[in-house]
Enzyme design. Structure first.
Site, PDB file in Angstrom:
ATOM      1  N   TYR A  20      -4.803  -2.287  -0.554  1.00  0.00           N
ATOM      2  CA  TYR A  20      -4.073  -2.792  -1.735  1.00  0.00           C
ATOM      3  C   TYR A  20      -3.980  -1.787  -2.885  1.00  0.00           C
ATOM      4  O   TYR A  20      -4.542  -0.718  -2.837  1.00  0.00           O
ATOM      5  CB  TYR A  20      -4.557  -4.168  -2.181  1.00  0.00           C
ATOM      6  CG  TYR A  20      -5.987  -4.351  -2.657  1.00  0.00           C
ATOM      7  CD1 TYR A  20      -6.830  -3.300  -2.961  1.00  0.00           C
ATOM      8  CD2 TYR A  20      -6.474  -5.652  -2.815  1.00  0.00           C
ATOM      9  CE1 TYR A  20      -8.113  -3.534  -3.408  1.00  0.00           C
ATOM     10  CE2 TYR A  20      -7.760  -5.890  -3.261  1.00  0.00           C
ATOM     11  CZ  TYR A  20      -8.565  -4.822  -3.556  1.00  0.00           C
ATOM     12  OH  TYR A  20      -9.827  -5.062  -3.997  1.00  0.00           O
ATOM     13  N   GLU A  21      -3.175  -2.176  -3.854  1.00  0.00           N
ATOM     14  CA  GLU A  21      -2.751  -1.272  -4.943  1.00  0.00           C
ATOM     15  C   GLU A  21      -2.143   0.001  -4.354  1.00  0.00           C
ATOM     16  O   GLU A  21      -2.346   1.111  -4.862  1.00  0.00           O
ATOM     17  CB  GLU A  21      -3.895  -0.992  -5.922  1.00  0.00           C
ATOM     18  CG  GLU A  21      -4.295  -2.274  -6.659  1.00  0.00           C
ATOM     19  CD  GLU A  21      -4.967  -2.050  -7.999  1.00  0.00           C
ATOM     20  OE1 GLU A  21      -4.759  -1.013  -8.634  1.00  0.00           O
ATOM     21  OE2 GLU A  21      -5.708  -2.965  -8.408  1.00  0.00           O
ATOM     22  N   GLY A  22      -1.408  -0.162  -3.283  1.00  0.00           N
ATOM     23  CA  GLY A  22      -0.776   0.964  -2.593  1.00  0.00           C
ATOM     24  C   GLY A  22      -1.658   1.424  -1.455  1.00  0.00           C
ATOM     25  O   GLY A  22      -2.821   1.783  -1.664  1.00  0.00           O
ATOM     26  N   THR A  48      -5.035   1.478 -13.038  1.00  0.00           N
ATOM     27  CA  THR A  48      -6.057   0.588 -12.467  1.00  0.00           C
ATOM     28  C   THR A  48      -6.600   1.083 -11.127  1.00  0.00           C
ATOM     29  O   THR A  48      -7.608   0.565 -10.664  1.00  0.00           O
ATOM     30  CB  THR A  48      -5.505  -0.839 -12.278  1.00  0.00           C
ATOM     31  OG1 THR A  48      -4.297  -0.754 -11.521  1.00  0.00           O
ATOM     32  CG2 THR A  48      -5.232  -1.498 -13.618  1.00  0.00           C
ATOM     33  N   ARG A  49      -5.941   2.076 -10.513  1.00  0.00           N
ATOM     34  CA  ARG A  49      -6.424   2.550  -9.206  1.00  0.00           C
ATOM     35  C   ARG A  49      -7.864   3.057  -9.240  1.00  0.00           C
ATOM     36  O   ARG A  49      -8.597   2.850  -8.265  1.00  0.00           O
ATOM     37  CB  ARG A  49      -5.497   3.620  -8.650  1.00  0.00           C
ATOM     38  CG  ARG A  49      -4.348   2.998  -7.926  1.00  0.00           C
ATOM     39  CD  ARG A  49      -3.538   3.964  -7.115  1.00  0.00           C
ATOM     40  NE  ARG A  49      -2.262   3.321  -6.840  1.00  0.00           N
ATOM     41  CZ  ARG A  49      -1.127   3.621  -7.440  1.00  0.00           C
ATOM     42  NH1 ARG A  49      -1.077   4.599  -8.327  1.00  0.00           N
ATOM     43  NH2 ARG A  49      -0.037   2.969  -7.139  1.00  0.00           N
TER      44      ARG A  49
END
Ligand SMILES: Cc1cc2nc3c(=O)[nH]c(=O)nc-3n(C[C@H](O)[C@H](O)[C@H](O)COP(=O)(O)OP(=O)(O)OC[C@H]3O[C@@H](n4cnc5c(N)ncnc54)[C@H](O)[C@@H]3O)c2cc1C
Lengths: 379, 261
Positions: free
Chosen positions: A361-363, A240-241
């Site tokens: 977000y997402e890392g 999803t990144r």
């Protein structure tokens, strides 16, 4: 740049463009101020089949993948990345089901997502951010059920979603092998919502706490197998990144769009500011960087859709690069607008506030660089 | 519920210009669109289908380029579309047009409800909808701004009248014409667009209909447009100069001169 989109991909892009221009643009400021969830827009996206773009035909989707999800996210983010996130985070929330769900889970939930049911993904906790392994939420086995206890924090689409993928510890002694992923439906007894965050940007996106108090989840709701929770989370995020990257590209492009118009209209020293080389070069850099980010996002998304297994590095690269570009481009956009850019009456200060999240977000982008580096010596 | 929606393709009047020499519309380069009121008629048809099931068929009479508008209707989600196109239909006035459309509706058969826009933005007559109802011998209600209730036997609607509205109940089959306030038109869906690209729009000619040839086209039209002209616009502009005070002064003088006050 021509990315050789298929007919279907062009339709997705054009339709999202039309919806953004006609329906989202007039309400961007209103939602940014109120922080309400844009249900009316989600309804339009659902009726126009936008939620179907990344779902296989078998589950009432249109048979696309991460590339199609990214295209839609980018085009919507060009006008409002907060509103776009209602869609994109549904992609994130449902991706674990698509990747790891069994046939009956996919039939039950992906068909709903295709129709526009909102989903969410819950990994982060107060003490487990970049270090997700430090999570405290537990799921204890009790016969055919698991009993969830704990609090998930900053969950996008929290409260508005009907479907949640939740990662919890089933066996603390096993460390990262002791986490399990569950599908939890809104309305399950023992599952409630806490504070709604008041944020700097993407304010049209709802970010909420999820609270589990003796919440009983049937074992049929386990994704993959018990103990595979981290793998589910990591493989999901790898896929999803590019969506976050696409969101960042959309924000950057949106900033360029308004700068091109404004710099021709604004006159100083008896001429439009677009005549000044300082402005022109800034715009040239912004366009170059955004195109490079787009190319990287599209390439990574296509690689993922091709079925490639080793995708962590490319996925991290495109998210990290595009996030940094969005931050830089929107900062420059405020500069081009000058004092007006600092005012809420003009669109670029919002874009700058919105861009920041794509580096977090997402890392975080620091963690992405760690992922990239750790892959550099791999063969 | 079997619904027929009649649509017309019109030039997008937001960018229409008139040739001052010939007094005709300059059509080249002007986009063709579905008559805006008719898009609301399509939307209403789709909403009724979503509630009661059945079918929505969209028909239009016009040249082959109208296929584009019918495809647009498909992209919004209608079940079928039919184009009525034939040289014999050309030059029809509102009487001949409504007769032809009514015959097509008869050929479709078992139609419970016909929906039209209140009028076309190019002709502005508002006659074709009621004309179809007369030819079909069904009741009709114009200027509908709200659908109150519909079931298999009858329909209740609100229609706009000056200073208020009327609530009307009709037995089905019936015809209504709608105003923009009746609903908000949906966007096309991706599946709809994909289907619209693939569909072969069926074309019905005069031979496909059971019609009286003396009632169609130019020959079947008792009204004929003799000429079209545009009003002369005589605007003379004068721009006042000087400082604000002087300009206001000159403006007041000019207004007094014209006896506007
Ligand atoms: C608006 C918003 C929406 C969100 N939506 C979701 C969601 O839907 N689902 C979900 O599960 N989570 C969500 N999150 C959580 C998000 O993914 C985390 O905030 C993110 O992973 C970072 O964690 P943290 O905030 O705890 O930062 P921390 O981990 O505390 O990091 C603080 C700083 O330290 C740096 N850092 C930490 N560890 C290292 C390291 N090993 N090496 C180098 N630098 C390091 C970080 O880069 C950062 O700069 C959301 C967050 C926000 C703000």
């Amino acid at each position: 740049m021509d990315y050789f989109l298929t007919e279907k991909q062009q339709i997705i892009r054009d339709l999202c463009h039309r919806i953004s221009q006609e329906k989202i643009k007039p309400v961007v400021q209103e939602y940014d101020e109120s922080g309400e969830f844009p249900w009316e827009i989600m309804d339009i996206l659902a009726k126009s089949d936008i939620f179907r773009v990344f779902i296989p035909e078998k589950y009432d989707g249109l048979g696309g993948g991460i590339f199609e999800m990214s295209l839609a996210t980018e085009e919507l983010s060009r006008v409002c990345s907060g509103i776009a996130l209602g869609f994109a985070a549904t992609g994130l929330g449902s991706m674990p089901i698509l990747l790891f769900g069994n046939e009956s889970q996919k039939q039950k939930y992906m068909t709903k997502v295709a129709d526009g049911t909102i989903a969410a993904f819950a990994l982060t906790e107060a003490e487990a951010g970049s270090d997700a392994s430090n999570m405290k939420t537990t799921a204890e086995k009790d016969g055919d059920y698991y009993v969830l206890n704990g609090v998930k924090q900053w969950i996008t689409n929290g409260g508005v979603a009907d479907i949640y993928t939740v990662i919890a510890m089933t066996d603390k002694n096993k460390g990262s092998r002791g986490a399990t992923a569950f599908i939890v439906e809104k309305g399950t007894p023992g599952f409630s919502f806490g504070v709604k965050e008041n944020k700097m940007g993407i304010r049209a996106s709802t970010t909420m706490e999820l609270i589990f108090e003796n919440c009983r989840i049937h074992k049929d709701q386990v994704l993959a197998r018990p103990g595979m929770g981290y793998i589910v989370a990591l493989k999901t995020l790898d896929r999803t990144r590019p969506g976050v990257g696409a969101q960042a590209v959309g924000i950057a492009q949106g900033a360029i769009d308004v700068c091109l118009k404004y710099s021709r209209e604004r006159e100083q020293f008896g001429q439009p500011i677009s005549n000044f080389q300082a402005i022109r070069h800034m715009l040239a850099d912004m366009s170059m960087q955004t195109e490079a980010a787009r190319a990287l996002v599209y390439a990574a998304a296509r690689m993922i859709d091709s079925g490639a297994k080793d995708i962590s590095k490319e996925s991290a690269m495109c998210k990290c690069f595009a996030g940094d570009v969005a931050m830089k481009v929107t900062t420059d956009a405020v500069q081009i607008f000058g004092g007006y850019g600092y005012m809420k009456d003009y669109p670029v200060e919002k874009m700058m506030r919105d861009a920041k999240i794509t580096q977090i977000y997402e890392g975080t982008n620091q963690i992405q660089r760690d992922v990239i580096a750790s892959n550099l010596w791999k063969k | 519920m079997n619904i027929v929606v009649c649509i017309k393709q019109v030039p997008d009047t937001t960018d229409v210009k008139i040739d001052r020499n010939t007094n005709t519309l300059i059509r080249s380069g002007v986009k063709s669109i579905i008559n805006p009121y008719d898009t609301h008629a399509i939307e209403l048809g789709l909403q009724i289908r979503e509630k009661l099931g059945g079918k929505v068929v969209v028909i239009s009479m016009g040249p082959p380029q109208v296929i584009d508008s019918l495809k647009e209707a498909v992209s919004m989600g209608v079940d079928d579309v039919i184009l009525l196109s034939d040289r014999a239909f050309a030059g029809a006035d509102t009487l001949a047009t409504s007769y032809t459309l009514a015959e097509a509706i008869k050929s479709i058969g078992n139609v419970d409800l016909v929906i039209c826009g209140k009028q076309a933005i190019d002709g502005d007559t508002a006659q074709v909808g009621p004309g179809i109802a007369e030819h079909l011998n069904t009741p009709h209600t114009t200027y509908v701004n709200e659908l109150c209730n519909i079931n298999s036997a009858n329909i209740t609607v609100k229609r706009m009248i000056e200073g208020g509205y009327e609530k009307v109940e009709m037995d089905l089959p019936a015809l209504i014409t709608v105003v923009k306030e009746v609903n908000e038109v949906r966007f096309p869906s991706i599946r709809g667009i994909l289907r619209s690209r693939e569909i072969d729009v069926p074309i019905w000619t005069s031979k496909d209909l059971n019609i009286d040839f003396t009632k169609i086209g130019l020959d079947g039209s008792p009204t004929q447009v003799v000429s079209v002209s545009t009003p002369q616009i005589n605007t003379q502009t004068e721009i006042f100069t000087g400082n604000a005070k002087e300009q206001v002064h000159k403006l007041l003088e000019a207004l007094n001169e014209q006896k506007i006050f």
